[in-house]
Design an enzyme around this catalytic site. Structure first.
Site, PDB file in Angstrom:
ATOM      1  N   LYS A 187       0.846  -1.207   0.000  1.00 43.27           N
ATOM      2  CA  LYS A 187       0.000   0.000   0.000  1.00 43.27           C
ATOM      3  C   LYS A 187       0.880   1.255   0.000  1.00 43.27           C
ATOM      4  CE  LYS A 187      -3.720   2.639   0.813  1.00 43.27           C
ATOM      5  NZ  LYS A 187      -4.442   2.830   2.040  1.00 43.27           N
ATOM      6  N   GLU A 270       1.193  12.668   7.389  1.00 43.12           N
ATOM      7  CA  GLU A 270       1.834  11.368   7.693  1.00 43.12           C
ATOM      8  C   GLU A 270       3.158  11.202   6.951  1.00 43.12           C
ATOM      9  OE1 GLU A 270      -1.957   8.469   8.607  1.00 43.12           O
ATOM     10  OE2 GLU A 270      -1.590   8.968   6.522  1.00 43.12           O
TER      11      GLU A 270
END
Ligand code: PAF
Length: 306
Positions: A187, A270
């Site tokens: 991912k 992030e």
């Protein structure tokens, strides 16, 4: 199954909403606006076909002590707040609770492990996407399989049980054997191509595939990331992963990525557990990562402009 949610932002809303159709779902969020809205209207999800669904969890609260120990606790809190959030929500788990992260980036499980024994931690990835319309109201921007796994093979039956619980709620879910870090890396390759570039350029995901220069940079960054993954125990086919990462940009083409939404809302991103993780692990493994390093600094600089 009693399922607790730590965090009811975009992804928390989507999972809590769907799971509440067949399970006892308890939602905790520190945002009073979100919890008030969920209590009044249910969790509102605008689906791609134009319908708005309202889901009623068993409880929505700003006080985790109201909830009590859950069978499964799903965390949707950014990694930098995760350990403290778990300490604050200690009433939601005991030694039978599995605690699961489906979040982007390498490092979420390390944060959970500061508070929860490692044999109770599960992790995986999600292909769902969401954009905030208002607190407690989300636009469902992408769907697909959830993939979950466990570091401790003794938990595999629980992983299968959870996958079945997701499926029963209309959420396709694969229980994957083997090291779940492979799921997270896979991912991550898409996040490497998409997230920072879309956040800096203020564009939808598809731009990173369609624009020649963005494609060039995405390609350089993702090849660095795959080299780091492979130098640290992964066995990824480079060309297959590069192709797969750009394919996510196509499949989620209309999305505004989570990092772009963070920048839009002047929130810390992030970046340090996405491209930053590649730089850090690359330095440890002796793999050069100049493109990822550059973009980490660009995002830090962007955050400093808020
Ligand atoms: O972070 C995100 O936005 C998502 O993980 C992804 C896959 C890039 C789709 O927007």
């Amino acid at each position: 199954m009693k399922i607790g949610f730590l965090g009811c932002g975009n992804m928390g809303s989507i999972y809590a909403g769907y799971l509440s159709q067949v399970h006892d779902v308890y939602v905790f969020d520190v945002s009073e606006a979100t919890i008030d809205s969920v209590k009044k209207n249910g969790i509102l999800i605008d689906e791609p076909d134009g319908t708005t669904l309202s889901f009623r969890p068993k409880m929505a609260t700003t006080n985790p002590d109201d909830i009590g120990p859950c069978d499964l606790m799903i965390v949707f809190v950014k990694y930098m707040f995760l350990a403290d959030a778990l300490r604050n929500a200690h009433a939601m788990f005991d030694d039978h609770t599995m605690v699961m992260s489906l979040q982007n980036g390498i490092g979420n499980t390390d944060e959970i492990a500061k508070v929860v024994p490692t044999n109770q931690i599960l992790c995986g990835t999600t292909a769902h996407g969401g954009n905030t319309i208002a607190p407690g109201h989300v636009r469902h921007a992408g769907t697909g399989a959830t993939q979950i796994g466990t570091i401790d093979p003794a938990n595999m039956d629980k992983v299968r049980e959870i996958a079945a619980a997701f499926e029963a709620a209309g959420l396709p879910c694969d229980a994957k054997e083997g090291n779940p870090l492979n799921l997270v890396w896979h991912k991550l390759f898409a996040n490497i191509v998409i997230n920072a570039q879309t956040a800096l350029l203020n564009v939808q995901n598809k731009f990173t595939n369609d624009n020649e220069d963005a494609h060039y940079l995405g390609d350089k960054m993702v090849r660095e990331a795959i080299a780091v993954a492979n130098a640290t125990g992964g066995h990824f086919d480079v060309e297959e992963e590069v192709k797969g990462a750009f394919n996510v940009a196509v499949l989620t083409g209309e999305n505004r990525s989570s990092m772009l939404q963070d920048v839009d809302n002047k929130r810390r991103t992030e970046i340090d557990i996405i491209n930053g993780a590649v730089v850090k692990l690359g330095a440890e493994a002796g793999i050069p990562t100049p493109y990822n390093d550059f973009i980490v600094h660009m995002i830090h600089a962007k955050q400093a402009t808020y």
